[in-house]
Scaffold this motif. Structure first.
Motif, mmCIF file in Angstrom:
data_model
loop_
_atom_site.group_PDB
_atom_site.id
_atom_site.type_symbol
_atom_site.label_atom_id
_atom_site.label_comp_id
_atom_site.label_asym_id
_atom_site.label_seq_id
_atom_site.Cartn_x
_atom_site.Cartn_y
_atom_site.Cartn_z
ATOM 1 N N ASP A 192 0.852 -1.188 0.000
ATOM 2 C CA ASP A 192 0.000 0.000 0.000
ATOM 3 C C ASP A 192 0.889 1.240 0.000
ATOM 4 O O ASP A 192 1.374 1.682 1.039
ATOM 5 C CB ASP A 192 -0.905 -0.027 1.237
ATOM 6 C CG ASP A 192 -1.843 1.162 1.314
ATOM 7 O OD1 ASP A 192 -1.860 1.962 0.365
ATOM 8 O OD2 ASP A 192 -2.553 1.291 2.332
ATOM 9 N N TRP B 247 1.851 5.035 0.046
ATOM 10 C CA TRP B 247 1.152 6.158 0.658
ATOM 11 C C TRP B 247 2.127 7.282 0.989
ATOM 12 O O TRP B 247 3.334 7.145 0.818
ATOM 13 C CB TRP B 247 0.456 5.695 1.941
ATOM 14 C CG TRP B 247 1.401 5.409 3.088
ATOM 15 C CD1 TRP B 247 2.232 4.330 3.219
ATOM 16 C CD2 TRP B 247 1.642 6.250 4.232
ATOM 17 N NE1 TRP B 247 2.962 4.418 4.384
ATOM 18 C CE2 TRP B 247 2.622 5.591 5.033
ATOM 19 C CE3 TRP B 247 1.118 7.466 4.674
ATOM 20 C CZ2 TRP B 247 3.085 6.135 6.233
ATOM 21 C CZ3 TRP B 247 1.584 8.012 5.873
ATOM 22 C CH2 TRP B 247 2.549 7.327 6.632
ATOM 23 N N CYS C 233 -5.041 8.254 1.255
ATOM 24 C CA CYS C 233 -4.243 7.168 1.841
ATOM 25 C C CYS C 233 -4.593 6.983 3.312
ATOM 26 O O CYS C 233 -4.803 5.854 3.779
ATOM 27 C CB CYS C 233 -2.755 7.467 1.706
ATOM 28 S SG CYS C 233 -2.173 7.697 0.014
ATOM 29 N N MET D 28 -7.937 -1.099 5.661
ATOM 30 C CA MET D 28 -6.879 -2.085 5.442
ATOM 31 C C MET D 28 -6.583 -2.859 6.720
ATOM 32 O O MET D 28 -6.378 -4.082 6.694
ATOM 33 C CB MET D 28 -5.613 -1.386 4.937
ATOM 34 C CG MET D 28 -5.787 -0.610 3.650
ATOM 35 S SD MET D 28 -6.191 -1.668 2.237
ATOM 36 C CE MET D 28 -4.635 -1.720 1.397
ATOM 37 N N VAL E 29 -0.949 -6.713 4.802
ATOM 38 C CA VAL E 29 -0.956 -5.371 4.219
ATOM 39 C C VAL E 29 0.303 -4.657 4.679
ATOM 40 O O VAL E 29 0.546 -4.520 5.881
ATOM 41 C CB VAL E 29 -2.200 -4.578 4.654
ATOM 42 C CG1 VAL E 29 -2.139 -3.161 4.083
ATOM 43 C CG2 VAL E 29 -3.475 -5.286 4.213
ATOM 44 N N PRO F 36 -3.311 6.554 -3.116
ATOM 45 C CA PRO F 36 -2.791 5.211 -2.814
ATOM 46 C C PRO F 36 -2.730 4.329 -4.063
ATOM 47 O O PRO F 36 -3.593 4.410 -4.934
ATOM 48 C CB PRO F 36 -3.799 4.663 -1.799
ATOM 49 C CG PRO F 36 -5.052 5.427 -2.055
ATOM 50 C CD PRO F 36 -4.633 6.791 -2.495
ATOM 51 N N ILE G 222 -1.985 0.198 -4.978
ATOM 52 C CA ILE G 222 -1.940 -1.113 -4.325
ATOM 53 C C ILE G 222 -1.362 -2.157 -5.272
ATOM 54 O O ILE G 222 -1.838 -2.314 -6.400
ATOM 55 C CB ILE G 222 -3.355 -1.577 -3.878
ATOM 56 C CG1 ILE G 222 -4.080 -0.444 -3.134
ATOM 57 C CG2 ILE G 222 -3.232 -2.822 -3.029
ATOM 58 C CD1 ILE G 222 -3.423 0.014 -1.868
ATOM 59 N N ALA H 136 -7.194 1.895 -4.414
ATOM 60 C CA ALA H 136 -7.567 1.422 -3.080
ATOM 61 C C ALA H 136 -9.017 0.958 -2.997
ATOM 62 O O ALA H 136 -9.355 0.112 -2.168
ATOM 63 C CB ALA H 136 -7.329 2.528 -2.056
#
Length: 432
Positions: free
Chosen positions: A67, A69, A76, A83, A96, A141, A143, A157
């Motif tokens: 993730d 950020w 984020c 998350m 995560v 963000p 991913i 996200a």
């Protein structure tokens, strides 16, 4: 002081040693690629963790979500509770791992702030040394999904949901939509293969689409030549009216008339279809968002915005035209022959914040623009007919409404009178 200095030196030394252990090869990985062993075992510096260093290998048997950020990214931060909840829901099966390129000093300052206090226990990779190069992106963000030793997917996200995670963990066909982020330095959706064609040159380009493009953030971009001349413009994931506003701003500037909301007349039967404000990320507006890019030959750059407006009108289903309309407005005039506005010179000051009005050695136009973008005083357009072109000194102090404003202007020999004028207006209609 000496202890603090020694700790800083030790920290820098350890960081330098850490970077020496990073993989020399940092080639970007694509979806479907296997994760090289040196990436699995590469040391990753951590913040808010009892372990100062971690590796991806520790969670090799899980579904890993990287993730990406930053402390300045509100989206984020808003995403972290979700998350965390999902990681607990799929405990032992999901990892995560937040990743940021920001250093410890920046992170510690953030965690100490009022907003950052909510995230002071966030465990994250810090000073990201190479993951962002392996998984390049333009917006956060962002991913990255890793499963069974491979790059499974890359997404935004919003697609990190319990249902999508469950599908992947159960080996079902995934519903996740791939997001391969694109930048603003090239025309939207133009195939990269075009860059390989050496015997052709892009002369004109246009793209209009309705609906969110997940691969790029909301915003705007320009195409400029080496002399800084704009010959192309791009808007992404915003309302159609905001695109019209952007074009109108440029066209009104050519008339030396600052564009404001008071110059906009929306006659569309369903105005919410093209004009709305996104108050939070979950607003169901994706199908009402527009993307528009237009590029003209560089020797036709002066025709960019007129041609953009023409194209948008032709294909959007709406019509926006600049028309002269008889309009009720407030006209600023001088009430006497004395020059009470003449500046004494000095540093230019334009303090036009909330209800404070102070100009020093600044154009009177600054006040006119302020009154036109601020509806607190009047909903009417404000027009300057003082004929005053020199810089002025004007200190109205704090004025809360139109009556106070008029009274404060009197001592400078100025008044505001309600009259009608033929004004240029942007009029938006449905196309028949």
């Amino acid at each position: 002081m000496k202890k603090k200095f020694c700790r800083e030196i030790l920290s820098l030394t350890l960081l330098a040693l850490l970077f020496l252990q990073l993989p020399a090869q940092q080639k970007a990985l694509k979806i479907g690629d296997s994760i090289p062993e040196e990436i699995w075992t590469a040391p990753l510096p951590m913040v808010n963790s009892p372990e100062k260093i971690t590796t991806l290998a520790k969670d090799r048997d899980k579904l890993i979500l990287l993730d990406f950020w930053a402390t300045w990214c509100g989206s984020c931060l808003k995403n972290f509770p979700k998350m965390d909840s999902l990681e607990k829901q799929f405990e032992g099966k999901l990892k995560v791992l937040p990743v940021t390129g920001e250093d410890l000093a920046t992170l510690n300052k953030f965690f100490a702030s009022k907003n950052g206090q909510r995230f002071k226990n966030l465990i994250s990779v810090t000073r990201d040394p190479f993951l962002s190069k392996i998984f390049p992106h333009y917006a956060i963000p962002f991913i990255v999904w890793i499963k069974d030793g491979k790059v499974l997917n890359t997404t935004d996200a919003s697609q990190v949901t319990a249902d999508n995670i469950q599908e992947i963990l159960q080996g079902k066909k995934s519903s996740v939509e791939t997001v391969l982020q694109i930048g603003r330095d090239r025309p939207l959706m133009l195939a990269e293969q075009f860059d390989l064609e050496k015997k052709t040159t892009l002369v004109n380009y246009a793209l209009l689409s309705k609906g969110r493009i997940k691969a790029i953030a909301p915003g705007s971009g320009f195409h400029r030549n080496n002399d800084g001349v704009v010959y192309g413009r791009q808007w992404t994931n915003i309302s159609l009216m905001n695109i019209y506003r952007g074009i109108a701003y440029e066209l009104f500037e050519k008339e030396n008339t600052p564009f404001s909301e008071k110059r906009l007349v929306n006659l569309v039967k369903n105005p919410e279809a093209i004009d709305f404000t996104i108050t939070h990320e979950d607003d169901p507006v994706d199908d009402r968002l527009y993307n528009f890019e237009f590029i003209v030959p560089q020797n036709k750059a002066d025709q960019l915005y007129p041609n953009m407006l023409k194209a948008l009108n032709e294909f959007s289903g709406y019509s926006a035209l600049i028309e002269k309309q008889r309009t009720k407005c407030l006209v600023m005039k001088k009430t006497g022959a004395s020059d009470d506005l003449k500046t004494k010179g000095g540093t230019v000051v334009s303090n036009l914040v909330k209800t404070t009005v102070i100009l020093r050695n600044a154009p009177l136009e600054h006040l006119i623009v302020y009154l036109n973008v601020n509806n607190q005083f009047t909903d009417l357009n404000v027009i300057d007919e003082t004929g005053y072109t020199d810089n002025v000194d004007l200190n109205l102090g704090t004025v809360k409404d139109l009556a106070e404003l008029k009274k404060a202007l009197q001592k400078y020999g100025l008044t505001l009178i309600e009259e009608e004028r033929d004004l240029s207006m942007l009029v938006v209609r449905d196309r028949p």
